[in-house]
Design a protein around this motif. Sequence first.
Motif, PDB file in Angstrom:
ATOM      1  N   CYS A   7     -17.542  -3.649  -7.665  1.00  0.00           N
ATOM      2  CA  CYS A   7     -18.382  -4.722  -8.183  1.00  0.00           C
ATOM      3  C   CYS A   7     -19.779  -4.201  -8.515  1.00  0.00           C
TER       4      CYS A   7
ATOM      5  N   GLY B  34     -15.709  -9.123  -4.425  1.00  0.00           N
ATOM      6  CA  GLY B  34     -14.851  -8.260  -5.226  1.00  0.00           C
ATOM      7  C   GLY B  34     -13.650  -7.770  -4.447  1.00  0.00           C
TER       8      GLY B  34
ATOM      9  N   ALA C   9     -16.414  -7.698 -10.096  1.00  0.00           N
ATOM     10  CA  ALA C   9     -17.199  -8.865  -9.710  1.00  0.00           C
ATOM     11  C   ALA C   9     -18.678  -8.563  -9.913  1.00  0.00           C
TER      12      ALA C   9
END
Lengths: 402, 380
Positions: free
Chosen positions: A345, A360, A371
């Motif tokens: 992420c 994430g 994410a």
Amino acid sequence: MAKEMIAMLLAGGQGSRLYALTEKLAKPAVPFGGKYRIIDFPLSNCVNSGIDTVGILTQYQPLVLNEYIGNGQPWDLDRLYGGVHVLPPYQKASGSDWYKGTANAIYQNISFIERYDPQYVIILSGDQICKQDYSDFLKFHKEKGAEFSVAVMEVPWEEASRFGLMVAGEDDRITEFQEKPKEPKSNLASMGIYIFNWDILKKYLEEDEADPESENDFGNNIIPNLLRDNRKMYAYHFDGYWKDVGTISSLWEANMEVLDPEHSGINLFDEDWKIYSRNSGMTGHKICSGAVVENSMLTDGCRIKGTVKHSILFAGVRVEKGAVVEDAVIMGNTVVKAGAVVQHCIVAENVTIGENAVVGAMPSGDEKGVATVGDGVTIGDGAKVGPNAMVRNNIEGGEEQW
Amino acid sequence: MVKSNRSALGIIFPNSYDALVPELVNVRMMASIPFASRYRLIDFILSSMTQSNIHNISVMVNNNYHSLMDHLDSGREWDLVRKNGGLHIFPPFAEKESKPYVGRVGAMAGILDFLRDQKEEYVVIADTNVVVNFDFKALIKAHIEKGADVTIAYNEQEFPEGLMKSQSNDKGFYYTFNIEDGRVTRIFVNPREEGVQNFSMNISVLRRELLIDLINTAFVHGQEYFERDVLLPRLNKLNVQAYKYEGYVARISDIKSYFDENMRLLDDYNLDALFSGHTVYTKIRDDTPTRYVEGAKVQNVMAADGCLIEGDVENSVLFRGVKVAKGAKVKNSILMQGTVIEAGASVEYLVADKNVTIRAGKEMKGTDTFPVYIAKFRTV
């Protein structure tokens, strides 16, 4: 006194595909690689290439960028004559206008360029990660006797239709320009980096401005007009590392590539081509007993008590005991609290990730989402952020966002 | 109404106590000794001054000062490039027959004309062997409130072993106080008593005019040291106040204490105590972040930027640009800027000066009471 070449850096882009990361700052100001911002790359390239005069064209959310650039001292661009200047749109006697397009942004600053009476002007993009010697490019331009040159990269043929393509002969002379064509005639993608003879650029900017139909864009208007007039246009082949970090996944990927300089082609550790940045002023980073740090990059002010693997942490990031950070890009001053798991992420600056929260997930099967958590967000204890989430607002403890 | 302390100028003595750490000052001076992974000793007192609104600072270099000139440069990193004030570096004024001065009196006697020309009402003076994040505003405020002639900062601490061991007086003078109602009643020079003492930090404040008078008189009489020769004989006449400093203090009094004080910062509590005040500024090197590769093992380590860690590092302080190769082991060590530990080498209780190389497979071991020191640019 005339300058041989000055640089105009287009930094007005919103970077809307970076969503949560560019809500409060322009794309060139997005942090990258542990202690840099994207704009450090073109600025450092300029200085390392012997260009001491740079105009930065800003428009979208310029505050962070303005403050970051300051007087240009970190890049050695605080000069008596020249140096770095931030150029936002301004009001003129004849009225005022936002920058309507890339060409218009330069047009509105013709008087800035003329103060330095340059022979050449290099147009740069403020949203690419690339280490490039512009003096080599200029040498090519001069050797060819060109009026306009563009830096190009060879891209795989199957991807060519995603790019603006230059069709060039054996002598590198450009004969045609295709913008994202269905049937590419070339695999030479424009990097959006141009060198113009100043007299030519000025002439075409003025002509373009007079055309009410024009979008005032280099790719769509200026280059086709140059072709129409059969100007001396050449393609300069660049084969180093170049990445347009326009999307979350490409930004994440480029950061990860920094961790693998042996294979990725981007080597920030090269002493001969340093990338400069503004310093955090924090004390050295600290890895405590019981922490695990592998295959990662840490910088000043980080304090690690948990596990950090294959990640890039910016200044002042804290990872508490039992927390796990993996395949992640964590920007300045973010705190990852005890037991939190942060994977695959991008987490922006000043974020707090609560205890035992999950952000994430490692990719599994087709699920490869990165994410993203925006600037200043607080993720409550035990909250969960899914691998495709784009978090802009606080998430309460225990809640989930997918 | 207490006057703003905008009207103080600073004087720093970067060479004082050089003799305590002969190894480390071979190619530099006390002020430019690397400390806490990315700083030099002078960064602490200099940053403390500038962030206490003292922007007119004179550094009285005496010898071996190239490293400091390089470090300070124009003073920009400390925000000391100013039209009014800023950073002044004063080397000794050399004349045919004269030797460089010893002590603060001689140093300041050389800049009396400069001091007369300044506008600031007060002067603060300090050395660089005491690492502190010091609030000069508070010192000056206390000085004014007490109506003192001179105020000296001290802390309560055990007498450092390094100073107890130095048997001669040629390593410089250090002082403890007797204090009554905040006033210094006696000053002891190089005392040998054990236990907790009121230990001078040699950080003082006084009016500029008074300083000029005192130095002028002392210099004419051939005196050398400010505390010993100027203050001590005048304790009856001058109101010398003691200012108790309760913040974090690291004193460098020999190579052992240098080692220990670096190590002490591996404890988060101490690290926060030293760095929680003002930001400490230093010269910027534009290194990349530090890279830890797959297989690196790192425990209880403080490191600056620009390092490449492939091996095992434990309980150590790494300065900028240190390289620890695969299979190398570093334990309880201080590796200054640019140290390279090659593959399979092993070091313990080592103080490696700048750009030292430990070749592949070599072993270097000191002990906790006697760390090994390796000089700059040496290869083992």
